[in-house]
Design a protein around this motif. Structure first.
Motif, PDB file in Angstrom:
ATOM      1  N   ALA A 252       0.809  -1.215   0.000  1.00 53.32           N
ATOM      2  CA  ALA A 252       0.000   0.000   0.000  1.00 53.32           C
ATOM      3  C   ALA A 252       0.845   1.270   0.000  1.00 53.32           C
ATOM      4  O   ALA A 252       0.336   2.326  -0.353  1.00 53.32           O
ATOM      5  CB  ALA A 252      -0.928   0.019   1.213  1.00 53.32           C
ATOM      6  N   GLY A 253       2.123   1.191   0.368  1.00 54.31           N
ATOM      7  CA  GLY A 253       2.929   2.400   0.362  1.00 54.31           C
ATOM      8  C   GLY A 253       4.198   2.271   1.168  1.00 54.31           C
ATOM      9  O   GLY A 253       4.595   1.178   1.579  1.00 54.31           O
ATOM     10  N   ILE A 254       4.820   3.440   1.431  1.00 53.75           N
ATOM     11  CA  ILE A 254       6.158   3.440   2.004  1.00 53.75           C
ATOM     12  C   ILE A 254       6.327   4.607   2.971  1.00 53.75           C
ATOM     13  O   ILE A 254       5.720   5.674   2.813  1.00 53.75           O
ATOM     14  CB  ILE A 254       7.219   3.529   0.873  1.00 53.75           C
ATOM     15  CG1 ILE A 254       8.632   3.417   1.426  1.00 53.75           C
ATOM     16  CG2 ILE A 254       7.045   4.797   0.071  1.00 53.75           C
ATOM     17  CD1 ILE A 254       9.696   3.342   0.355  1.00 53.75           C
ATOM     18  N   ASN A 255       7.156   4.405   3.979  1.00 50.84           N
ATOM     19  CA  ASN A 255       7.646   5.450   4.860  1.00 50.84           C
ATOM     20  C   ASN A 255       9.165   5.353   4.838  1.00 50.84           C
ATOM     21  O   ASN A 255       9.755   4.529   5.537  1.00 50.84           O
ATOM     22  CB  ASN A 255       7.107   5.261   6.280  1.00 50.84           C
ATOM     23  CG  ASN A 255       7.503   6.388   7.218  1.00 50.84           C
ATOM     24  OD1 ASN A 255       8.560   6.999   7.068  1.00 50.84           O
ATOM     25  ND2 ASN A 255       6.653   6.670   8.204  1.00 50.84           N
ATOM     26  N   SER A 256       9.811   6.166   4.010  1.00 52.26           N
ATOM     27  CA  SER A 256      11.263   6.075   3.825  1.00 52.26           C
ATOM     28  C   SER A 256      12.022   6.454   5.090  1.00 52.26           C
ATOM     29  O   SER A 256      13.064   5.884   5.401  1.00 52.26           O
ATOM     30  CB  SER A 256      11.705   6.984   2.667  1.00 52.26           C
ATOM     31  OG  SER A 256      11.137   6.562   1.468  1.00 52.26           O
ATOM     32  N   GLU A 257      11.496   7.427   5.846  1.00 54.67           N
ATOM     33  CA  GLU A 257      12.186   7.899   7.040  1.00 54.67           C
ATOM     34  C   GLU A 257      12.289   6.794   8.087  1.00 54.67           C
ATOM     35  O   GLU A 257      13.333   6.606   8.712  1.00 54.67           O
ATOM     36  CB  GLU A 257      11.442   9.109   7.616  1.00 54.67           C
ATOM     37  CG  GLU A 257      12.073   9.716   8.846  1.00 54.67           C
ATOM     38  CD  GLU A 257      13.348  10.490   8.555  1.00 54.67           C
ATOM     39  OE1 GLU A 257      13.999  10.889   9.525  1.00 54.67           O
ATOM     40  OE2 GLU A 257      13.693  10.678   7.362  1.00 54.67           O
ATOM     41  N   GLN A 258      11.199   6.039   8.277  1.00 49.60           N
ATOM     42  CA  GLN A 258      11.193   4.987   9.281  1.00 49.60           C
ATOM     43  C   GLN A 258      11.491   3.607   8.700  1.00 49.60           C
ATOM     44  O   GLN A 258      11.415   2.606   9.418  1.00 49.60           O
ATOM     45  CB  GLN A 258       9.822   4.975   9.984  1.00 49.60           C
ATOM     46  CG  GLN A 258       9.544   6.247  10.750  1.00 49.60           C
ATOM     47  CD  GLN A 258       8.211   6.190  11.484  1.00 49.60           C
ATOM     48  OE1 GLN A 258       7.522   5.179  11.476  1.00 49.60           O
ATOM     49  NE2 GLN A 258       7.851   7.294  12.141  1.00 49.60           N
ATOM     50  N   ILE A 303      -1.135   4.259   0.959  1.00 49.68           N
ATOM     51  CA  ILE A 303      -0.656   5.280   1.892  1.00 49.68           C
ATOM     52  C   ILE A 303       0.810   5.595   1.619  1.00 49.68           C
ATOM     53  O   ILE A 303       1.585   4.716   1.238  1.00 49.68           O
ATOM     54  CB  ILE A 303      -0.854   4.811   3.357  1.00 49.68           C
ATOM     55  CG1 ILE A 303      -0.343   5.869   4.335  1.00 49.68           C
ATOM     56  CG2 ILE A 303      -0.174   3.461   3.600  1.00 49.68           C
ATOM     57  CD1 ILE A 303      -0.663   5.539   5.784  1.00 49.68           C
ATOM     58  N   SER A 304       1.174   6.855   1.798  1.00 50.81           N
ATOM     59  CA  SER A 304       2.569   7.269   1.631  1.00 50.81           C
ATOM     60  C   SER A 304       2.856   8.346   2.676  1.00 50.81           C
ATOM     61  O   SER A 304       2.031   9.242   2.894  1.00 50.81           O
ATOM     62  CB  SER A 304       2.793   7.810   0.217  1.00 50.81           C
ATOM     63  OG  SER A 304       4.147   8.134   0.010  1.00 50.81           O
ATOM     64  N   SER A 355      -4.088   5.307  -5.508  1.00 54.17           N
ATOM     65  CA  SER A 355      -2.639   5.061  -5.536  1.00 54.17           C
ATOM     66  C   SER A 355      -1.814   6.331  -5.405  1.00 54.17           C
ATOM     67  O   SER A 355      -1.257   6.839  -6.350  1.00 54.17           O
ATOM     68  CB  SER A 355      -2.247   4.297  -6.810  1.00 54.17           C
ATOM     69  OG  SER A 355      -2.557   4.992  -7.989  1.00 54.17           O
ATOM     70  N   VAL A 356      -1.717   6.824  -4.185  1.00 57.80           N
ATOM     71  CA  VAL A 356      -1.021   8.074  -3.897  1.00 57.80           C
ATOM     72  C   VAL A 356       0.432   7.822  -3.488  1.00 57.80           C
ATOM     73  O   VAL A 356       0.742   6.803  -2.854  1.00 57.80           O
ATOM     74  CB  VAL A 356      -1.768   8.856  -2.796  1.00 57.80           C
ATOM     75  CG1 VAL A 356      -1.740   8.088  -1.484  1.00 57.80           C
ATOM     76  CG2 VAL A 356      -1.198  10.242  -2.613  1.00 57.80           C
ATOM     77  N   HIS A 357       1.322   8.753  -3.859  1.00 60.35           N
ATOM     78  CA  HIS A 357       2.731   8.695  -3.420  1.00 60.35           C
ATOM     79  C   HIS A 357       3.221  10.116  -3.185  1.00 60.35           C
ATOM     80  O   HIS A 357       3.077  10.991  -4.041  1.00 60.35           O
ATOM     81  CB  HIS A 357       3.617   8.028  -4.475  1.00 60.35           C
ATOM     82  CG  HIS A 357       5.075   8.071  -4.103  1.00 60.35           C
ATOM     83  ND1 HIS A 357       5.649   7.175  -3.233  1.00 60.35           N
ATOM     84  CD2 HIS A 357       6.064   8.931  -4.472  1.00 60.35           C
ATOM     85  CE1 HIS A 357       6.928   7.460  -3.080  1.00 60.35           C
ATOM     86  NE2 HIS A 357       7.211   8.527  -3.820  1.00 60.35           N
ATOM     87  N   ILE A 358       3.824  10.347  -2.018  1.00 65.59           N
ATOM     88  CA  ILE A 358       4.433  11.629  -1.692  1.00 65.59           C
ATOM     89  C   ILE A 358       5.947  11.466  -1.674  1.00 65.59           C
ATOM     90  O   ILE A 358       6.465  10.460  -1.180  1.00 65.59           O
ATOM     91  CB  ILE A 358       3.928  12.170  -0.329  1.00 65.59           C
ATOM     92  CG1 ILE A 358       4.452  13.584  -0.069  1.00 65.59           C
ATOM     93  CG2 ILE A 358       4.308  11.230   0.803  1.00 65.59           C
ATOM     94  CD1 ILE A 358       3.831  14.628  -0.945  1.00 65.59           C
TER      95      ILE A 358
END
Length: 828
Positions: A252-258, A303-304, A355-358
């Motif tokens: 569903a998405g990514i959290n690059s920081e964590q 989620i992003s 399909s959102v990405h930040i």
């Protein structure tokens, strides 16, 4: 009933869902009129109708049977309509239009709607707009009112798409190949900075079913592959460990920081979002998201999270603009989110956003939408955050990133020039496929101009050469036409210089300013000075062995002073050169080209009475020349065959040598240079081809004898495809197989009436049931490859025989290797 992440969120039926898909009746009496094999045709029709009624997920199978019926009766409107419907739900949507053109509007109420979509897939947007308008005229007032927004959107998309195609974006779209992609939907790819692998969601099964099932039957699973940079087709796709149990699991998405990935886990009637840490294909610490994201009454997905903790996600909860919207929440703990807020009507529309990405810095938002002006279906958009914290007007990424089909899950990668996304388009492997979007940094431009006599303006048919200043190699050669005009197209800028040559005129060497804008047209005219006392040297440079012209460089030096007079390239096709000096000189020549010994000569122009001197030179290749000769015969009766023999290096598609046999004797003879490994491909009309490897070493004789026997493509004939290879224990094709399969594709395209069975065979290691499954899966993989390359589906059946049909003993490793094979059998 368990719902999948994809079906819940994508709304893939939306562009065609103004009314339900219709099922016009096929008149069996008319269908069978004049048909001899009535029962066989009826059986095919029953199968086709069964799968058609099952709907999306079965249309590919319905298409196989409908096309077989078409072979007997191609005039019925209802039949052509249903074939078109099947194509519109396949990856070859462009094929639908010809079948709809054979129908009239009376065939079905949604005829004009489907016709408009078919025109869109052919990039015929004026025609599509007219079809959509015609469809509106068929609707009653209440139905027109309830669907006006969607119909207006379709017509608006036609206007936008027409302009977008005319001004296409500088990108290259590349399918990620048959290892990452499958016959089933593959989407949602994510690459992460802390891991070198690619993660994605797939609907492919763990095992191929022996019976025909819907493309959407199997649970979504999170898979990973070892590499995404260079599409290494030797890699293996594997499921992420500790996920994929029981229900749907989809990225569903990514959290690059964590360093977290988010995934959707589907339960009965709904699903929830979870977070997990993943390292090299293994999930750790999976936790359901808390706070204002998951809600039992709504659907959440995609989620992003930016580095500042602001999360962007998709939900259909109350208070939105309409349908599925993009919302934001703020991360207040490891897996807790607060401060729920809709992103507003600049981004969200009354239609669906998915399909959102930040980007990690929180400044660029990518998403797919049905509501903004686009090409048709879901398009990818981007929006830049403004200085005041609001979001700018979404920008469509344009054609060819977007198309009339659905483009989803756009994901930038660590390579700033590459993004990944999912799309349905021609040449895919089935359903949604994963593609690379590579930004094309080249600056194509055109150089034009005129060459004239400096004194009287007479047009001169000079030769304009373009050299690379860094390598001193010829980039392009363009002879001016009789009017003196020339034109050269360049795919990119470079350190170029120009050299303009014309007999009896002083050669010109010059540079030109390079463009910064794509598709610029640069004009460069030349006025040439005629030599008063010309001394012209001309001739042809050829290969000593083959006699073929060579593209060579010639340096002309003044022997008395040692200074370079001029440097010129021979004509790239004819091997001819002509250089005019302003007087007689004592000239030294140096002729050179890659792979050949340098040729030197000298001409004392002072001793020449003539002002025109001809010198032809032959260059000797630096490698040994080997002669390969033999005959090509028909297997069984030894009749000579008229065949074509191609020689190519391993891994290369374009042959370096092509020779034809004598049609009466079947004899051939060709030459190769140097000790090398290469592939000899032999093919003749109506026969199976042969691929034979040839490794020449320095100890080999200069004369090599090779005889080939080709098997005729008649009903019942079989051939073993020895160069089709799979990853051990799986149905994944290895990259060396693709050249062989491309040749098989070409053979089937050249013999368009031939139908084949692809059969998989194994050795006797393991259970009979397991070997049947894997052999059938491998045969299906071959079939899908051939279909993706343009071979009609109804021409290829497939079967897995396991170890039921051995061709060698299974008691030795060599025999077992021979039994593990793919065979092609001619059925018609």
């Amino acid at each position: 009933m368990t719902k999948s992440f994809l079906i819940i969120w994508l709304g893939l039926l939306m562009p065609l869902a103004v009314c339900a898909q219709e099922n016009p009746r096929i008149d069996k009496e008319v269908l069978l009129n004049g048909v001899s094999a009535k029962e066989a045709v009826l059986q095919e029709l029953r199968q086709a109708e069964k799968y058609y009624r099952k709907g999306n997920g079965f249309y590919d199978e319905a298409l196989i049977h409908y096309n077989r019926v078409l072979n007997h009766q191609a005039e019925q409107e209802a039949l052509n309509y249903k074939v078109a419907v099947c194509y519109l739900w396949s990856s070859d949507k462009q094929a639908a239009l010809p079948f709809l053109m054979k129908c009239t509007p009376a065939v079905a109420k949604d005829y004009y709607l489907l016709l408009g979509k078919a025109y869109q897939h052919q990039l015929m947007y004026d025609e599509a707009a007219r079809a959509f308008d015609d469809y509106k005229k068929t609707l009653k007032h209440c139905r027109l009112k309830s669907n006006r927004a969607m119909l207006d959107q379709l017509e608006s998309n036609c206007q936008f798409a027409k302009a977008a195609v005319a001004d296409s974006a500088p990108v290259i779209i590349t399918n990620m190949g048959p290892v990452i992609n499958s016959y089933y939907d593959d989407y949602g790819a994510i690459t992460v900075p802390w891991d070198s692998v690619i993660y994605f969601t797939s609907r492919r099964p763990k095992r191929v079913s022996a019976t025909t099932v819907s493309r959407y039957k199997y649970n979504e699973r999170v898979l990973f592959a070892n590499s995404w940079h260079n599409a290494d087709n030797n890699q293996e796709v594997m499921p992420v460990r500790k996920l994929n149990k029981g229900v749907h699991h989809a990225l569903a998405g990514i959290n690059s920081e964590q360093k977290k990935l988010y995934y959707y886990k589907g339960h009965d009637h709904h699903g929830s979002l979870y977070s997990t840490s993943i390292k090299r294909g293994k999930a750790k610490k999976t936790t359901k998201l808390k706070g204002r994201i998951n809600h039992i009454a709504y659907q959440e997905a995609s989620i992003s999270v930016a580095n500042d903790g602001t999360a962007y996600f998709i939900t259909n909860r109350r208070g939105g603009i309409g349908g599925k919207d993009i919302w934001t929440v703020k991360q207040t703990g490891k897996n807790r989110f607060r401060r729920l807020k809709n992103l507003g009507d600049v981004i969200n529309t009354p239609f669906d956003e998915v399909s959102v990405h930040i980007t990690p810095d929180g400044q660029m938002l990518y998403f797919s939408s049905l509501g903004h002006e686009g090409m048709g279906g879901f398009d990818v958009f981007k929006s830049q955050k403004q200085e005041d914290g609001t979001w700018g007007q979404p920008v469509n990424l344009g054609y060819p990133v977007n198309s009339a089909a659905d483009e989803l899950f756009y994901q930038p990668t660590s390579d700033t020039l590459v993004a990944l996304y999912a799309s349905v388009r021609k040449g895919g492997w089935g359903g949604l496929d994963l593609y690379k979007v590579v930004t094309d940094t080249r600056i194509p431009f055109t150089l034009t101009g005129n060459v004239t006599d400096a004194k009287d303006g007479t047009p001169l048919p000079a030769l304009v050469n373009v050299m690379n200043n860094a390598t001193n190699e010829l980039v392009a050669a363009a002879p001016a036409d009789p009017t003196g005009a020339y034109s050269i197209h360049f795919e990119d800028v470079g350190p170029y210089r120009l050299q303009v040559d014309k007999s009896e005129y002083v050669s010109i060497t010059d540079t030109f300013a390079l463009p910064t804008q794509r598709h610029a047209v640069i004009n460069r005219d030349f006025q040439m000075e005629k030599v008063m006392t010309p001394f012209t040297l001309s001739g042809t440079i050829t290969d000593t062995i083959t006699g073929l012209p060579l593209h060579a460089r010639i340096r002309f030096t003044d022997l008395n002073t040692g200074s370079l007079l001029v440097e010129q390239w021979t004509h790239p096709v004819s091997g001819q050169y002509a250089v005019t000096l302003d007087n007689h000189y004592n000239v030294s020549l140096k002729v050179m080209t890659d792979g050949f010994f340098i040729k030197r000569d000298s001409i004392n122009g002072f001793l020449m009475d003539s002002s025109l001197i001809e010198r032809n030179y032959q260059l000797l290749n630096t490698k040994k020349t080997y002669t390969i000769q033999g005959v090509v015969l028909e297997e069984g009766n030894n009749q000579p065959l008229a065949a074509e023999i191609q020689l190519r290096y391993p891994g290369k598609t374009i042959p370096f040598n092509i020779v034809e046999t004598d049609s009466l004797s079947g004899a051939y003879k060709t030459q190769v240079l140097g000790d090398n490994l290469f592939i000899i491909s032999v093919k003749a009309d109506g026969y199976f081809y042969i691929n034979d490897s040839c490794h020449i070493t320095q100890t080999d004789s200069l004369f090599i004898q090779k005889e080939f026997r080709l098997r005729k493509m008649k009903i019942g004939a079989k051939i073993i495809m020895r160069h089709i290879l799979f990853i051990s224990g799986k149905s994944t094709l290895k990259s060396p197989s693709f050249k062989e399969l491309d040749q098989l594709t070409a053979l089937l395209m050249e013999n368009s009436n031939v139908k084949i069975e692809v059969s998989g065979h194994t050795d006797n290691v393991g259970s009979a049931a397991l070997n049947k499954r894997i052999s059938k899966a491998r045969a299906l993989a071959v079939r899908q490859y051939l279909i993706s390359k343009g071979v009609e589906q109804d021409r290829i059946t497939y079967q897995g025989y396991g170890f039921d049909q051995p061709i060698a003993t299974n008691s030795t490793s060599e025999g077992r290797a021979l039994n593990r094979r793919v065979e092609i059998k001619v059925l018609q």
